[in-house]
Scaffold this motif. Structure first.
Motif, PDB file in Angstrom:
ATOM      1  N   SER A 179      -3.227 -13.473  -3.578  1.00  0.00           N
ATOM      2  CA  SER A 179      -2.626 -12.221  -3.107  1.00  0.00           C
ATOM      3  C   SER A 179      -3.644 -11.098  -2.897  1.00  0.00           C
ATOM      4  O   SER A 179      -3.266  -9.933  -2.799  1.00  0.00           O
ATOM      5  CB  SER A 179      -1.533 -11.779  -4.074  1.00  0.00           C
ATOM      6  N   HIS A 180      -4.930 -11.448  -2.856  1.00  0.00           N
ATOM      7  CA  HIS A 180      -5.960 -10.435  -2.609  1.00  0.00           C
ATOM      8  C   HIS A 180      -6.846 -10.821  -1.436  1.00  0.00           C
ATOM      9  O   HIS A 180      -7.291 -11.958  -1.330  1.00  0.00           O
ATOM     10  CB  HIS A 180      -6.840 -10.235  -3.848  1.00  0.00           C
ATOM     11  N   LEU A 181      -7.099  -9.851  -0.567  1.00  0.00           N
ATOM     12  CA  LEU A 181      -8.029 -10.021   0.546  1.00  0.00           C
ATOM     13  C   LEU A 181      -9.159  -9.024   0.374  1.00  0.00           C
ATOM     14  O   LEU A 181      -8.971  -7.971  -0.247  1.00  0.00           O
ATOM     15  CB  LEU A 181      -7.317  -9.721   1.869  1.00  0.00           C
ATOM     16  N   ASN A 182     -10.329  -9.321   0.931  1.00  0.00           N
ATOM     17  CA  ASN A 182     -11.417  -8.341   0.916  1.00  0.00           C
ATOM     18  C   ASN A 182     -11.121  -7.194   1.872  1.00  0.00           C
ATOM     19  O   ASN A 182     -11.536  -6.069   1.662  1.00  0.00           O
ATOM     20  CB  ASN A 182     -12.748  -8.986   1.293  1.00  0.00           C
ATOM     21  N   GLU A 183     -10.457  -7.504   2.977  1.00  0.00           N
ATOM     22  CA  GLU A 183     -10.025  -6.452   3.895  1.00  0.00           C
ATOM     23  C   GLU A 183      -8.540  -6.604   4.135  1.00  0.00           C
ATOM     24  O   GLU A 183      -8.066  -7.686   4.457  1.00  0.00           O
ATOM     25  CB  GLU A 183     -10.814  -6.463   5.200  1.00  0.00           C
ATOM     26  N   PHE A 184      -7.812  -5.538   3.897  1.00  0.00           N
ATOM     27  CA  PHE A 184      -6.364  -5.591   4.049  1.00  0.00           C
ATOM     28  C   PHE A 184      -5.897  -4.299   4.712  1.00  0.00           C
ATOM     29  O   PHE A 184      -6.704  -3.397   4.964  1.00  0.00           O
ATOM     30  CB  PHE A 184      -5.685  -5.797   2.690  1.00  0.00           C
ATOM     31  N   THR A 185      -4.608  -4.258   5.025  1.00  0.00           N
ATOM     32  CA  THR A 185      -4.082  -3.116   5.778  1.00  0.00           C
ATOM     33  C   THR A 185      -3.160  -2.299   4.890  1.00  0.00           C
ATOM     34  O   THR A 185      -2.166  -2.819   4.389  1.00  0.00           O
ATOM     35  CB  THR A 185      -3.288  -3.619   7.010  1.00  0.00           C
ATOM     36  N   MET A 186      -3.511  -1.066   4.695  1.00  0.00           N
ATOM     37  CA  MET A 186      -2.718  -0.209   3.818  1.00  0.00           C
ATOM     38  C   MET A 186      -1.876   0.739   4.654  1.00  0.00           C
ATOM     39  O   MET A 186      -2.320   1.255   5.689  1.00  0.00           O
ATOM     40  CB  MET A 186      -3.669   0.608   2.944  1.00  0.00           C
ATOM     41  N   LEU A 187      -0.640   0.943   4.213  1.00  0.00           N
ATOM     42  CA  LEU A 187       0.169   2.062   4.711  1.00  0.00           C
ATOM     43  C   LEU A 187       0.246   3.054   3.566  1.00  0.00           C
ATOM     44  O   LEU A 187       0.670   2.705   2.467  1.00  0.00           O
ATOM     45  CB  LEU A 187       1.593   1.605   5.060  1.00  0.00           C
ATOM     46  N   ASN A 188      -0.216   4.262   3.808  1.00  0.00           N
ATOM     47  CA  ASN A 188      -0.092   5.309   2.794  1.00  0.00           C
ATOM     48  C   ASN A 188       0.665   6.472   3.419  1.00  0.00           C
ATOM     49  O   ASN A 188       0.254   6.999   4.458  1.00  0.00           O
ATOM     50  CB  ASN A 188      -1.489   5.744   2.346  1.00  0.00           C
ATOM     51  N   LEU A 189       1.812   6.816   2.820  1.00  0.00           N
ATOM     52  CA  LEU A 189       2.546   7.977   3.305  1.00  0.00           C
ATOM     53  C   LEU A 189       2.633   8.993   2.182  1.00  0.00           C
ATOM     54  O   LEU A 189       2.727   8.624   1.016  1.00  0.00           O
ATOM     55  CB  LEU A 189       3.948   7.598   3.794  1.00  0.00           C
ATOM     56  N   VAL A 190       2.565  10.260   2.547  1.00  0.00           N
ATOM     57  CA  VAL A 190       2.627  11.295   1.522  1.00  0.00           C
ATOM     58  C   VAL A 190       3.354  12.506   2.071  1.00  0.00           C
ATOM     59  O   VAL A 190       3.210  12.862   3.246  1.00  0.00           O
ATOM     60  CB  VAL A 190       1.201  11.636   0.987  1.00  0.00           C
ATOM     61  N   GLU A 191       4.193  13.057   1.229  1.00  0.00           N
ATOM     62  CA  GLU A 191       4.975  14.219   1.629  1.00  0.00           C
ATOM     63  C   GLU A 191       4.670  15.354   0.659  1.00  0.00           C
ATOM     64  O   GLU A 191       4.685  15.167  -0.553  1.00  0.00           O
ATOM     65  CB  GLU A 191       6.458  13.859   1.584  1.00  0.00           C
TER      66      GLU A 191
END
Ligand code: ATP
Ligand code: MG
Length: 286
Positions: free
Chosen positions: A166-178
């Motif tokens: 379940s770990h990659l060296n490069e992965f895609t993050m979605l970060n949302l903040v309000e």
């Protein structure tokens, strides 16, 4: 003879057969099937292999026709549309960040995440998270926009995580903040935003779990069958002072490959990520 005794006489797929079916994306449950003899087993293996190869080829044909984009791209687009519809503003920030911004996130020597950073020259690194850039933009946009307002980024992050399922060296993050809703609304808002993302990603079963993180203190994780797909936090927080943030905030960070794994039931994250062995989740050595 009991059914357990009968099962004990039956045989399983060989290691090579299991490996082959796993690579082709077989449901993990079929790998546990039992057979009465080698002929029956080999015939079943051949049947399953043919079926998986057929559906893989079909998926590649669809992709070739240009009917859809790879899963990762599709998910990025649907999440981006849903968040934009919900009033969030998408931002795009640098992949290369300064070591100082990690320090301001509390990621200093001795911090576990510090060991996972890909360092470049001049004290710069490939970003292991999106939060430092988003903190900076929140402060700068706060001068232009009335609160509450929300921003999000979807893009690559890099970590020297121990290779695993379940770990990659490069992965895609979605970060949302309000930023700027009253503190007492924080927990409920966090739940609403988690629900929006999970619904959009097509993952219906999940639970929220309160944990403790090195970086954020009290955190809420989103889990699917016990596997983390998101860590979320609430401000005010002790780190806010480093970034000139004084208002309350709610922030959530999702791994897109983990969401795809959860939705598709993939046992291995490699199939969902950037890869030279898989295209759109289809193993290329069909
Ligand atoms: P884990 O404990 O699973 O290693 P984490 O708590 O270190 O993850 P966070 O810093 O909370 O990860 O990052 C937010 C999200 O980014 C995670 O919930 C996960 O979905 C995703 N993520 C983090 N590291 C990786 C990785 N190496 N490969 C794929 N996804 C990742
Ligand atoms: Mg986490």
């Amino acid at each position: 003879m009991t059914s357990d005794e009968a099962d004990a006489l039956r045989i399983r797929l060989t290691a090579t057969q299991s490996q082959r079916l796993r690579e082709l994306g077989a449901d993990p449950l079929v790998l546990d099937e039992l057979f009465s003899d080698a002929a029956e087993r080999d015939a079943a293996f051949k049947r399953m292999e043919n079926e998986l190869v057929r559906s893989g080829r079909e998926r590649l044909r669809e992709l070739r026709k240009g009917r859809r984009a790879p899963q990762l791209v599709e998910l990025e687009r649907t999440l981006s549309d849903a968040l934009t519809d919900a009033g969030f503003v998408r931002v795009v920030t640098p992949l290369i960040i300064a070591s100082d911004s990690l320090r301001k996130m509390g990621v200093e020597h001795g911090h576990p995440l510090r060991e996972q950073v890909f360092w470049l020259e001049d004290g710069r690194c490939l970003r292991p998270m999106l939060a430092p850039n988003l903190y900076t933009l929140l402060r700068r946009l706060d001068r232009h926009w009335t609160k509450p307002f929300g921003i999000f980024e979807i893009g690559p992050c890099f970590r020297r995580d121990s290779k695993g399922a379940s770990h990659l060296n490069e992965f895609t993050m979605l970060n949302l903040v309000e930023l700027g809703r009253p503190t007492e609304e924080g927990r409920v808002r966090l739940g609403e935003l988690a629900s929006l993302v999970m619904r959009t990603a097509g993952v219906t079963h999940y639970e929220l779990e309160v944990t403790h993180s090195e970086v954020y203190g009290e955190m809420v994780d989103v889990l699917v069958d016990g596997a983390e797909v998101c860590s979320a936090g609430l401000g005010p927080h002790p780190l806010d002072g480093n970034w000139g943030i004084v208002d309350p905030w709610v922030g959530l960070g999702f791994g897109l490959e983990r969401l795809i794994m959860a939705r598709e039931g993939y046992p291995n994250i490699e199939r969902a990520g950037r890869s030279l062995s898989y295209v759109d989740g289809v193993r290329l050595n069909l």
